[in-house]
Design a protein around this motif. Structure first.
Motif, PDB file in Angstrom:
ATOM      1  N   UNK A 293       4.725  -7.053   5.553  1.00  9.49           N
ATOM      2  CA  UNK A 293       6.154  -7.361   5.474  1.00  9.49           C
ATOM      3  C   UNK A 293       6.868  -6.381   4.551  1.00  9.49           C
ATOM      4  N   UNK A 294       6.262  -6.083   3.418  1.00  7.47           N
ATOM      5  CA  UNK A 294       6.886  -5.158   2.464  1.00  7.47           C
ATOM      6  C   UNK A 294       6.918  -3.729   3.006  1.00  7.47           C
ATOM      7  N   UNK A 295       6.044  -3.431   3.962  1.00  3.63           N
ATOM      8  CA  UNK A 295       6.037  -2.115   4.601  1.00  3.63           C
ATOM      9  C   UNK A 295       6.855  -2.108   5.892  1.00  3.63           C
ATOM     10  N   UNK A 296       7.418  -3.266   6.239  1.00  3.84           N
ATOM     11  CA  UNK A 296       8.260  -3.355   7.423  1.00  3.84           C
ATOM     12  C   UNK A 296       7.544  -3.704   8.705  1.00  3.84           C
ATOM     13  N   UNK A 297       6.236  -4.062   8.626  1.00  5.97           N
ATOM     14  CA  UNK A 297       5.468  -4.377   9.830  1.00  5.97           C
ATOM     15  C   UNK A 297       4.523  -5.556   9.566  1.00  5.97           C
ATOM     16  N   UNK A 298       5.077  -6.780   9.517  1.00  9.30           N
ATOM     17  CA  UNK A 298       4.223  -7.942   9.223  1.00  9.30           C
ATOM     18  C   UNK A 298       3.105  -8.150  10.234  1.00  9.30           C
ATOM     19  N   UNK A 299       3.361  -7.868  11.516  1.00  6.06           N
ATOM     20  CA  UNK A 299       2.321  -8.043  12.543  1.00  6.06           C
ATOM     21  C   UNK A 299       1.149  -7.096  12.297  1.00  6.06           C
ATOM     22  N   UNK A 300       1.465  -5.850  11.962  1.00  6.94           N
ATOM     23  CA  UNK A 300       0.412  -4.886  11.641  1.00  6.94           C
ATOM     24  C   UNK A 300      -0.344  -5.322  10.396  1.00  6.94           C
ATOM     25  N   UNK A 301       0.389  -5.894   9.448  1.00  7.49           N
ATOM     26  CA  UNK A 301      -0.257  -6.389   8.234  1.00  7.49           C
ATOM     27  C   UNK A 301      -1.312  -7.421   8.530  1.00  7.49           C
ATOM     28  N   UNK A 302      -0.980  -8.361   9.423  1.00  7.93           N
ATOM     29  CA  UNK A 302      -1.949  -9.405   9.751  1.00  7.93           C
ATOM     30  C   UNK A 302      -3.116  -8.863  10.558  1.00  7.93           C
ATOM     31  N   UNK A 303      -2.830  -8.006  11.532  1.00  8.49           N
ATOM     32  CA  UNK A 303      -3.875  -7.553  12.446  1.00  8.49           C
ATOM     33  C   UNK A 303      -4.735  -6.420  11.887  1.00  8.49           C
ATOM     34  N   UNK A 304      -4.162  -5.563  11.058  1.00 11.75           N
ATOM     35  CA  UNK A 304      -4.883  -4.391  10.568  1.00 11.75           C
ATOM     36  C   UNK A 304      -5.253  -4.480   9.094  1.00 11.75           C
ATOM     37  N   UNK A 305      -4.278  -4.781   8.241  1.00  7.96           N
ATOM     38  CA  UNK A 305      -4.571  -4.837   6.806  1.00  7.96           C
ATOM     39  C   UNK A 305      -5.467  -6.029   6.471  1.00  7.96           C
ATOM     40  N   UNK A 306      -5.201  -7.159   7.102  1.00 12.74           N
ATOM     41  CA  UNK A 306      -6.026  -8.347   6.896  1.00 12.74           C
ATOM     42  C   UNK A 306      -7.496  -8.046   7.154  1.00 12.74           C
ATOM     43  N   UNK A 307      -7.759  -7.254   8.167  1.00 10.27           N
ATOM     44  CA  UNK A 307      -9.137  -6.996   8.599  1.00 10.27           C
ATOM     45  C   UNK A 307      -9.961  -6.249   7.547  1.00 10.27           C
ATOM     46  N   UNK A 308      -9.291  -5.490   6.676  1.00  8.74           N
ATOM     47  CA  UNK A 308     -10.025  -4.682   5.698  1.00  8.74           C
ATOM     48  C   UNK A 308      -9.955  -5.238   4.278  1.00  8.74           C
ATOM     49  N   UNK A 309      -9.327  -6.385   4.097  1.00  5.52           N
ATOM     50  CA  UNK A 309      -9.289  -6.956   2.752  1.00  5.52           C
ATOM     51  C   UNK A 309     -10.695  -7.366   2.324  1.00  5.52           C
ATOM     52  N   UNK A 310     -11.037  -7.063   1.086  1.00  3.53           N
ATOM     53  CA  UNK A 310     -12.356  -7.419   0.563  1.00  3.53           C
ATOM     54  C   UNK A 310     -12.251  -8.706  -0.229  1.00  3.53           C
ATOM     55  N   UNK A 311     -13.331  -9.428  -0.290  1.00  3.56           N
ATOM     56  CA  UNK A 311     -13.354 -10.637  -1.103  1.00  3.56           C
ATOM     57  C   UNK A 311     -13.157 -10.281  -2.572  1.00  3.56           C
ATOM     58  N   UNK A 312     -12.207 -10.952  -3.189  1.00  2.48           N
ATOM     59  CA  UNK A 312     -11.830 -10.720  -4.590  1.00  2.48           C
ATOM     60  C   UNK A 312     -11.234  -9.328  -4.818  1.00  2.48           C
ATOM     61  N   UNK A 313     -10.592  -8.769  -3.785  1.00  3.22           N
ATOM     62  CA  UNK A 313      -9.799  -7.562  -3.959  1.00  3.22           C
ATOM     63  C   UNK A 313      -8.477  -7.920  -4.614  1.00  3.22           C
ATOM     64  N   UNK A 314      -7.802  -6.925  -5.174  1.00  2.00           N
ATOM     65  CA  UNK A 314      -6.547  -7.128  -5.901  1.00  2.00           C
ATOM     66  C   UNK A 314      -5.429  -6.335  -5.231  1.00  2.00           C
ATOM     67  N   UNK A 315      -4.352  -7.009  -4.905  1.00  2.00           N
ATOM     68  CA  UNK A 315      -3.158  -6.362  -4.360  1.00  2.00           C
ATOM     69  C   UNK A 315      -2.014  -6.593  -5.337  1.00  2.00           C
ATOM     70  N   UNK A 316      -1.298  -5.529  -5.684  1.00  2.00           N
ATOM     71  CA  UNK A 316      -0.255  -5.609  -6.713  1.00  2.00           C
ATOM     72  C   UNK A 316       1.118  -5.378  -6.109  1.00  2.00           C
ATOM     73  N   UNK A 317       2.011  -6.322  -6.354  1.00  2.00           N
ATOM     74  CA  UNK A 317       3.394  -6.247  -5.881  1.00  2.00           C
ATOM     75  C   UNK A 317       4.321  -6.235  -7.087  1.00  2.00           C
ATOM     76  N   UNK A 318       5.173  -5.232  -7.174  1.00  2.00           N
ATOM     77  CA  UNK A 318       6.142  -5.149  -8.265  1.00  2.00           C
ATOM     78  C   UNK A 318       7.395  -5.930  -7.904  1.00  2.00           C
ATOM     79  N   UNK A 319       7.935  -6.640  -8.879  1.00  2.00           N
ATOM     80  CA  UNK A 319       9.166  -7.396  -8.700  1.00  2.00           C
ATOM     81  C   UNK A 319      10.212  -6.866  -9.673  1.00  2.00           C
ATOM     82  N   UNK A 320      11.256  -6.261  -9.129  1.00  2.00           N
ATOM     83  CA  UNK A 320      12.298  -5.686  -9.970  1.00  2.00           C
ATOM     84  C   UNK A 320      13.672  -5.912  -9.397  1.00  2.00           C
ATOM     85  N   UNK A 321      14.671  -5.254  -9.964  1.00  2.01           N
ATOM     86  CA  UNK A 321      16.056  -5.432  -9.524  1.00  2.01           C
ATOM     87  C   UNK A 321      16.258  -5.054  -8.060  1.00  2.01           C
TER      88      UNK A 321
END
Length: 220
Positions: free
Chosen positions: A167-195
């Motif tokens: 979603x943050x990259x503009x392609x939520x469907x790709x996120x679920x189908x492609x990024x989800x597939x390579x997530x490792x158990x106990x991996x860390x993803x960092x999202x910055x929250x700013x103005x």
């Protein structure tokens, strides 16, 4: 600028009657990521978790390493999609016990693609648009709870993390189908929250499983 650290749960019990229980390896993974966050010496003002047992158990282990006595706040909006329901309606109902993890992943990949394509017309209890909306709502509510420069920890699952990243990259469907597939158990993803809003700074960090920790690296 604050940050939200999305932690995928440790390895669940694939093929067993109670899939949602952490495996022994999953418990070890939780300890390793807890030690990694302790090494980074980051202060957290919010800790959230889905209500699934594997998410809550990972949260307990990590927060124990960080010396936090208060449990993570449970929010079922951080739960994973119901893979059993999706495979039942879009993947021929293949049970985990009928194949190995790689074979089951192939079935799940096809079922997820069909689930997304069905939109609101899926026979599943939760549709892709509904899943995406609840994940977005959980993230927005967490951001609203953070003060300036404050950080949060979230213990969740690969599909949620992939959807957030996509979603943050503009392609939520790709996120679920492609990024989800390579997530490792106990991996860390960092999202910055700013103005300017939310920014994906890193995805699926897992250097804490390099070297001697390589035996702990799992995807399912």
């Amino acid at each position: 600028m604050g940050a939200i650290y999305l932690i995928r749960h440790g390895q669940a019990s694939f093929g067993e009657a109670d899939y949602d229980r952490l495996s022994d390896l999953g418990a070890e993974q939780g300890a390793v990521v807890g030690a990694e966050l302790l090494r980074r010496d980051i202060r957290f003002t919010e800790a959230r978790s889905g209500s699934l047992a594997r998410q809550r158990a990972t949260a307990e282990t990590v927060l124990d390493w960080l010396g936090e006595r208060a449990p993570a706040k449970e929010d079922p909006r951080w739960n994973e999609y119901d893979h059993v329901d999706i495979v039942a309606h879009h993947g021929g109902g293949v049970p985990q016990s009928a194949t190995d993890s790689r074979g089951y992943q192939e079935v799940l990949d096809g079922a997820l693609a069909e689930w997304i394509g069905a939109g609101e017309d899926t026979p599943c209890a939760e549709s892709w648009p509904a899943f995406r909306a609840r994940v977005r709502g959980a993230l927005e509510d967490l951001v609203a709870a953070l003060g300036k420069g404050e950080n949060a920890l979230v213990f969740t699952s690969g599909g949620v993390i992939g959807t957030v990243a996509g979603t943050l990259l503009g392609e939520p469907e790709t996120g679920l189908l492609k990024l989800n597939r390579v997530t490792v158990n106990c991996g860390i993803t960092k999202v910055l929250a700013g103005r300017s809003g939310l920014t994906l700074l890193s995805f699926n960090e897992h250097s804490h499983f390099d070297g001697r920790g390589a035996r702990l690296l799992t995807y399912r």
